[in-house]
Design an enzyme around this catalytic site. Sequence first.
Site, PDB file in Angstrom:
ATOM      1  N   LYS A  53       0.846  -1.202   0.000  1.00 38.50           N
ATOM      2  CA  LYS A  53       0.000   0.000   0.000  1.00 38.50           C
ATOM      3  C   LYS A  53       0.878   1.247   0.000  1.00 38.50           C
ATOM      4  CE  LYS A  53      -3.878  -2.482   1.967  1.00 38.50           C
ATOM      5  NZ  LYS A  53      -4.640  -2.935   3.119  1.00 38.50           N
ATOM      6  N   GLN A  97      -5.014  -1.685   9.238  1.00 39.72           N
ATOM      7  CA  GLN A  97      -4.935  -3.025   8.654  1.00 39.72           C
ATOM      8  C   GLN A  97      -5.588  -4.056   9.588  1.00 39.72           C
ATOM      9  OE1 GLN A  97      -3.784  -3.556   5.548  1.00 39.72           O
ATOM     10  NE2 GLN A  97      -4.145  -5.740   5.652  1.00 39.72           N
ATOM     11  N   ASP A 120     -11.405   2.530   3.420  1.00 41.95           N
ATOM     12  CA  ASP A 120     -11.813   1.119   3.312  1.00 41.95           C
ATOM     13  C   ASP A 120     -13.330   1.005   3.114  1.00 41.95           C
ATOM     14  OD1 ASP A 120      -9.747  -0.827   3.531  1.00 41.95           O
ATOM     15  OD2 ASP A 120      -9.486  -0.365   5.667  1.00 41.95           O
TER      16      ASP A 120
HETATM   17  N1  GUN Z   1      -7.054  -6.930   5.755  1.00 36.54           N
HETATM   18  C1  GUN Z   1      -7.282  -7.678   4.651  1.00 36.54           C
HETATM   19  N2  GUN Z   1      -7.878  -6.930   3.693  1.00 36.54           N
HETATM   20  C2  GUN Z   1      -8.033  -5.692   4.207  1.00 36.54           C
HETATM   21  C3  GUN Z   1      -8.569  -4.487   3.700  1.00 36.54           C
HETATM   22  O1  GUN Z   1      -9.053  -4.395   2.576  1.00 36.54           O
HETATM   23  N3  GUN Z   1      -8.515  -3.422   4.544  1.00 36.54           N
HETATM   24  C4  GUN Z   1      -8.008  -3.494   5.791  1.00 36.54           C
HETATM   25  N4  GUN Z   1      -8.025  -2.403   6.536  1.00 36.54           N
HETATM   26  N5  GUN Z   1      -7.503  -4.603   6.298  1.00 36.54           N
HETATM   27  C5  GUN Z   1      -7.508  -5.694   5.503  1.00 36.54           C
END
Ligand code: GUN
Length: 284
Positions: A53, A97, A120
């Site tokens: 990211k 996350q 998200d």
């Molecule tokens: N963990 C796995 N996929 C995601 C996601 O799309 N966003 C977040 N914040 N955590 C994750």
Amino acid sequence: MAEIIDGKKISAQIRGSIKEETARFIAETGVTPGLAVILVGSDPASQIYVRNKKKACEEVGFKSFEYLMPESTTEEELKELVNKLNHTSEVHGILCQLPLPKHISEKAVIESISPMKDVDAFHPANVGRIMTGDYNFLPCTPAGIMELIKSTGVEIAGKKCVVVGRSNIVGKPMAMLLLHANGTVTMCHSKTADLKKECLEADILVVATGKAKMIKADMVKPGAVVIDVGMDRDENGKLCGDVDFDEVSKVAGYITPVPGGVGPMTIAMLMRNTYTAAKIAASR
Ligand code: GUN
């Protein structure tokens, strides 16, 4: 043989156009989109996702702010950080996350993120907006899947769409987006009486169960669009999806590979949401 939907290529195209738009946006407004990513603990998979990211932010010209916190972090400490970021003007998007350590309530942390910075789209305010179709952000994985379906040229309107898996992150919002696109949507899950029968009716089949290779060729309608959200391990420990790719690709019209299908799209949509958040902030 099915045509392979190349998520890596489509993701790179989208990130390329976000990069161009971002350069123009920065020149016009003086605002650089910024994404804060918080990781609590040292889960190896999460560490890779967070690193990717950050890299994607740098590639499209965003600022990225990384917060690596120890496993022992308390819920209060995490919410304090989120609150500080909610009030930091350089930060337009906040992503915490998941999964979080067991002693921290994911719900409480998600709800502490300002809905305007919730890239998200996990906050209940944003989830509600998705129901009504009046949204700023779409959750990244379902939004990426919509782009993959669009790339096939297959019209969703009037088609029978089947979503297997009912998670809050993928299955439920996915069904809603297909419905907004005028698909006739069926949701299947672990209690569905006859999964094979339901799947066989799908013109568009989206599978997000986390069960390795569970969708077999005899469950897929010839010519269907098959989207595989799985990131599983097969009996030999090799990365695979929820769909038995080797067999299903002989029947389907279009299919996503694992890896290189849905995965790369999620990051492209995160970049899009962060850019949207910055645009909204700059227009206020
Ligand atoms: N963990 C796995 N996929 C995601 C996601 O799309 N966003 C977040 N914040 N955590 C994750």
